[in-house]
Design an enzyme around this catalytic site. Structure first.
Site, PDB file in Angstrom:
ATOM      1  N   ASP A 197      -6.901   0.134  -6.674  1.00 36.51           N
ATOM      2  CA  ASP A 197      -5.843  -0.786  -7.057  1.00 36.51           C
ATOM      3  C   ASP A 197      -6.030  -2.100  -6.296  1.00 36.51           C
ATOM      4  OD1 ASP A 197      -3.618  -1.622  -8.431  1.00 36.51           O
ATOM      5  OD2 ASP A 197      -2.187  -0.651  -7.089  1.00 36.51           O
TER       6      ASP A 197
ATOM      7  N   TYR B  10      -4.860  -6.347  -5.826  1.00 35.82           N
ATOM      8  CA  TYR B  10      -3.627  -7.045  -5.396  1.00 35.82           C
ATOM      9  C   TYR B  10      -3.851  -8.499  -5.766  1.00 35.82           C
ATOM     10  CZ  TYR B  10      -0.083  -8.078  -1.629  1.00 35.82           C
ATOM     11  OH  TYR B  10       1.003  -8.457  -0.875  1.00 35.82           O
TER      12      TYR B  10
ATOM     13  N   HIS C   4       2.628 -12.516  -6.995  1.00 37.37           N
ATOM     14  CA  HIS C   4       3.138 -11.270  -6.408  1.00 37.37           C
ATOM     15  C   HIS C   4       2.897 -11.243  -4.901  1.00 37.37           C
ATOM     16  CE1 HIS C   4       4.002  -7.058  -5.711  1.00 37.37           C
ATOM     17  NE2 HIS C   4       2.768  -6.848  -5.293  1.00 37.37           N
TER      18      HIS C   4
ATOM     19  N   ARG D   2       7.350 -11.412   5.354  1.00 39.20           N
ATOM     20  CA  ARG D   2       6.750 -12.119   6.485  1.00 39.20           C
ATOM     21  C   ARG D   2       7.324 -13.522   6.544  1.00 39.20           C
ATOM     22  NH1 ARG D   2       2.421  -8.873   4.517  1.00 39.20           N
ATOM     23  NH2 ARG D   2       1.852 -10.514   3.088  1.00 39.20           N
TER      24      ARG D   2
ATOM     25  N   GLU E 242       5.472  -0.961 -10.793  1.00 44.18           N
ATOM     26  CA  GLU E 242       4.665  -2.177 -10.697  1.00 44.18           C
ATOM     27  C   GLU E 242       3.958  -2.374 -12.033  1.00 44.18           C
ATOM     28  OE1 GLU E 242       2.144  -2.074  -7.160  1.00 44.18           O
ATOM     29  OE2 GLU E 242       3.817  -2.859  -5.964  1.00 44.18           O
TER      30      GLU E 242
ATOM     31  N   GLU F  69       1.132  -3.501 -14.103  1.00 41.63           N
ATOM     32  CA  GLU F  69      -0.270  -3.811 -13.853  1.00 41.63           C
ATOM     33  C   GLU F  69      -1.085  -3.543 -15.116  1.00 41.63           C
ATOM     34  OE1 GLU F  69      -1.930  -2.087 -10.329  1.00 41.63           O
ATOM     35  OE2 GLU F  69      -0.084  -2.293  -9.163  1.00 41.63           O
TER      36      GLU F  69
ATOM     37  N   ASP G   9       2.088   1.330 -11.460  1.00 44.71           N
ATOM     38  CA  ASP G   9       1.798   1.840 -10.113  1.00 44.71           C
ATOM     39  C   ASP G   9       3.132   2.100  -9.400  1.00 44.71           C
ATOM     40  OD1 ASP G   9       0.539   2.392  -7.679  1.00 44.71           O
ATOM     41  OD2 ASP G   9       0.561   0.287  -7.092  1.00 44.71           O
TER      42      ASP G   9
ATOM     43  N   ARG H  80       9.248   2.070  -1.949  1.00 49.81           N
ATOM     44  CA  ARG H  80       9.176   0.964  -0.986  1.00 49.81           C
ATOM     45  C   ARG H  80       9.589   1.372   0.420  1.00 49.81           C
ATOM     46  NH1 ARG H  80       5.856  -2.198  -3.789  1.00 49.81           N
ATOM     47  NH2 ARG H  80       6.718  -2.731  -5.824  1.00 49.81           N
TER      48      ARG H  80
ATOM     49  N   GLN I 139       6.778   3.341   1.940  1.00 46.23           N
ATOM     50  CA  GLN I 139       5.685   2.397   2.200  1.00 46.23           C
ATOM     51  C   GLN I 139       5.918   1.601   3.484  1.00 46.23           C
ATOM     52  OE1 GLN I 139       4.851  -0.006  -1.225  1.00 46.23           O
ATOM     53  NE2 GLN I 139       3.226  -1.188  -0.253  1.00 46.23           N
TER      54      GLN I 139
ATOM     55  N   TYR J 282       2.783   2.197   6.204  1.00 46.62           N
ATOM     56  CA  TYR J 282       1.584   1.501   5.718  1.00 46.62           C
ATOM     57  C   TYR J 282       0.777   0.763   6.778  1.00 46.62           C
ATOM     58  CZ  TYR J 282       2.983  -3.450   5.552  1.00 46.62           C
ATOM     59  OH  TYR J 282       3.310  -4.728   5.874  1.00 46.62           O
TER      60      TYR J 282
ATOM     61  N   LYS K 207       2.598   5.804  -2.747  1.00 48.27           N
ATOM     62  CA  LYS K 207       2.034   5.580  -4.081  1.00 48.27           C
ATOM     63  C   LYS K 207       1.266   6.767  -4.624  1.00 48.27           C
ATOM     64  CE  LYS K 207       1.731   0.563  -3.523  1.00 48.27           C
ATOM     65  NZ  LYS K 207       1.947  -0.247  -4.734  1.00 48.27           N
TER      66      LYS K 207
ATOM     67  N   THR L 257       0.913   7.505 -11.007  1.00 48.81           N
ATOM     68  CA  THR L 257       0.517   6.227 -11.588  1.00 48.81           C
ATOM     69  C   THR L 257       0.403   6.486 -13.088  1.00 48.81           C
ATOM     70  OG1 THR L 257      -0.748   5.663  -9.607  1.00 48.81           O
ATOM     71  CG2 THR L 257      -1.237   4.402 -11.606  1.00 48.81           C
TER      72      THR L 257
ATOM     73  N   THR M 151       0.222  -5.684  -9.106  1.00 56.34           N
ATOM     74  CA  THR M 151       1.389  -6.181  -9.834  1.00 56.34           C
ATOM     75  C   THR M 151       1.128  -7.575 -10.389  1.00 56.34           C
ATOM     76  OG1 THR M 151       2.741  -4.957  -8.278  1.00 56.34           O
ATOM     77  CG2 THR M 151       3.862  -6.608  -9.629  1.00 56.34           C
TER      78      THR M 151
ATOM     79  N   GLU N 218      10.688  -7.532  -6.553  1.00 53.11           N
ATOM     80  CA  GLU N 218      10.724  -8.982  -6.720  1.00 53.11           C
ATOM     81  C   GLU N 218      11.869  -9.419  -7.633  1.00 53.11           C
ATOM     82  OE1 GLU N 218       6.394  -8.272  -7.623  1.00 53.11           O
ATOM     83  OE2 GLU N 218       6.384 -10.460  -7.329  1.00 53.11           O
TER      84      GLU N 218
END
Lengths: 432, 432
Positions: free
Chosen positions: A139, A141, A146, A155, A212, A214, A246, A250, A253, A257, A266, A270, A364, A378
């Site tokens: 997968d 990114y 996204h 962040r 997600e 995708e 996907d 959250r 995760q 992670y 995850k 899927t 995503t 999101e």
């Protein structure tokens, strides 16, 4: 018969098979998949309109005898792996032959009732199967929007993209065993999460279950270990694309992670759509991608137009809704910063081998506008802006009983190349 | 014939087959593997001393007729997947029958020259194969000493372990396609790395190529999607263990791994040893694991002794060395904080399904002393304390032409349960 030099079927081509004007599967599409037919045979198939095409029956009747598929026994099988291994000349020849056999003015199939009965199966009597036995699932990114949204939320909005993001298609290895087909229910996972301000985790059902939006491509024939696939040859190793959901927990995760990436968050499911839409069918919808600045290192430099104009939408159907659900996001595969050739070149630059039937997903796909965001995280902005649904319901994340429906299509001139759907309904977590 | 109730073969058991006293493969071992025999047949096999045992030949002669393996066609195959799917009662019955047939006082095989010729093949005429078609490969990070060393080097010595580490067996999905067998050369990967103080990456061969000393287990029969495997039943889904070298490009890893974990840094090769050593053979070497404080959540609480006393060593053989190389690290699987049952329970707690032949590795197994560190990164402490080798060579990381040899064994009372070796020699990077 001469094969088409243009891989796409002409926009004005028509079939003797009745195809509704809004069908995802006109003669310009001719996707590949695997299915259990009404006679219980598991076969490699294609589709036109509402009809499933048994390629093994066509092969048995000799209709691929003058193509590279001849004698390869590619179709009397429950998955596309062997067909995918055969490579682009075979994929293209088979699809071209299908288009020729299905053309409005072609009598071979049209006028042979016995052959038609053997080859064309009403889709309502057919069960679609996983198109591939997936060897490895990767997968990426690759949506800048996204990655920027996630970086902004978790962040620093001023430095939302991490330093490596514009230099390489960030990706991770996913779990192949739990890739499931459209329509498979998805059980809410349980796992470890960390309550706010707690210093120890708790165990229970994920409270922040997400989808997600995708897309993914299936590989074939693949490269040997130690031999990278150059970016300008990568499309020869890509059979086609499917829709990918996907599913992501959250809260699991967030706790797990760092430093090795998502794992339990995850690995529980899927979902993919059943039809592999070929790069040949998508050829009219290729376009130049976004300008890449900084310029990528040479092994990632794209010299051709490999962005894909594929319209995407996510519908949510809660337990109280009827019908086909409420569309909560509209996006487009053209928003991806890194294209499929760049992804495959990057994956193999170390010498990593690929095998026919590996699945590589995009990450995503979020667009620039709030309604084009490809995940609940999101869309509801980390739960701070709940989605309002018709009937007064609200959602921050997915509730038990919610069905998520991904759809995708290319809008041609008088026809539509559809991907169909990737659906999954959320089951309550196991107890205990 | 009654099956043994104790799964291990008695320490004083002896075979009519001559077995050297230091052989890794006495009658107490009887591992499983796959091999191409001198007659070119690809078969499921076992081994005693220097003899490969063709299980399909034994099956054809009716010697598994009264076991759960009867009629299942498990052995005339090029891999162990189907055997692994059959489950522990079958694994145990087959191994017990082998021990009975090979016992010093058992005439059936010993006195039948024709049967012996069909069943026993000189190992020098046999090519070992990958024991499994690996569906998914997972790599954990279960050595506290390794995680602490890495955290000390790259983060904060005072907070070397991340907050989640003592609460769950951190792991990530690896690349299954590039898992290779003992003896396969490994080409130094090329990729993106970031020079010190630079703001853009460069492309070229990895300069910080490393090994990781690990062990891994193969799964079978596995669980359905949505149905976790409880920790106290997890051993029923583990056929046995192999040695694993998780080759790593530290400079590629450093640049790429935030936020989704290692990808190109590890996808180019993972080497395993060919013989799957069963949990039954390892039973005498089980012991209580380290005290786990904080106490894990209930789904991870181990109620039995599932740490394994397996001695491990890493030898390095440079181009200028002769013989079997120089031992640069000695460790033991007992140093792992999280055991194999906990790993499998954690992997599946979300409902993630496993399939027969999945590989799950431990992560680097480092011990408490400097000479028990399981990677060059730790042995040479990020390049600051180069390893001195006989003949005056030094190593901070691996050089082209270096061969890395992992070895493992359990020291029994008068016998040794050996894992054999996992070897790989480093080839120079591709040019350009």
């Amino acid at each position: 018969m001469t094969l088409h030099s243009d891989p796409s079927v002409a926009p004005d081509a028509r079939s003797f098979v009745d195809v509704a004007t809004d069908s995802p599967f006109p003669i310009q599409n001719l996707p590949f998949g695997a299915a259990r037919l009404s006679n219980d045979r598991e076969r490699v198939v294609s589709r036109i309109g509402s009809w499933i095409i048994d390629l093994a029956a066509l092969d048995a009747a000799g209709h691929f005898a003058d193509t590279p598929a001849a004698g390869k026994a590619l179709f009397d099988l429950p998955s596309l792996n062997r067909f995918s291994a055969a490579g682009r000349p075979t994929w293209r020849a088979v699809r071209s032959r299908l288009a020729a056999l299905l053309a409005a003015d072609a009598p071979t199939l049209r006028d042979d009732e016995t052959l038609r009965a053997a080859v064309l199966h009403d889709s309502t009597n057919v069960t679609m199967l996983m198109p591939m036995e997936i060897g490895d699932y990767t997968d990426f990114y690759s949506s800048r929007e996204h990655a920027t949204n996630v970086g902004t939320m978790f962040r620093d909005p001023e430095n939302a993209l991490l330093p490596n993001w514009l230099h390489l298609p960030v990706g991770y290895h996913g779990r192949a065993s739990s890739v499931v087909l459209d329509g498979t229910p998805v059980r809410r996972p349980r796992g470890q999460t960390i309550p706010a301000d707690a210093d120890a985790p708790v165990f229970g059902p994920s409270r922040l279950l997400d989808f997600e939006l995708e897309m993914g491509f299936f590989t074939g024939p693949g490269n040997a270990l130690g031999e990278p696939i150059p970016v300008d040859q990568a499309d020869a190793h890509i059979l086609g694309l499917v829709l990918v959901n996907d599913w992501s927990a959250r809260d699991i995760q967030k706790w797990e992670y760092v430093p090795l990436g998502p794992f339990n968050a995850k690995n529980f499911a899927t979902t993919i759509s059943p039809w592999v839409i070929t790069l040949d069918a998508l050829a009219p919808f290729r376009e130049a991608g976004p300008v890449q600045d900084p310029k990528p290192l040479p092994y990632l430099q794209e010299s051709d137009a490999w962005s894909l104009d594929i319209q995407l939408e996510v519908a949510l159907r809660t337990e109280t809704m009827r019908g086909e659900g409420h569309v909560i996001a509209r996006s487009n595969a053209r928003h991806l910063y890194w294209n499929i050739r760049q992804q495959l070149a990057h994956h193999t630059i170390t010498g990593c081998n690929t095998r026919p039937g590996d699945l590589m997903a995009s990450g995503t796909i979020s667009g620039p506008t709030p309604d084009s965001r490809g995940s609940m995280l999101e869309l509801a902005w980390r739960g701070t802006q709940p989605l309002s649904l018709p009937g007064g319901e609200e959602r921050r994340f997915l509730a038990d009983g919610d069905e998520v429906i991904l759809r995708g299509w290319c809008e041609g001139d008088g026809y539509r190349i559809g991907f169909g759907e990737a659906r999954g309904i959320v089951l309550p977590a196991l107890e205990g």
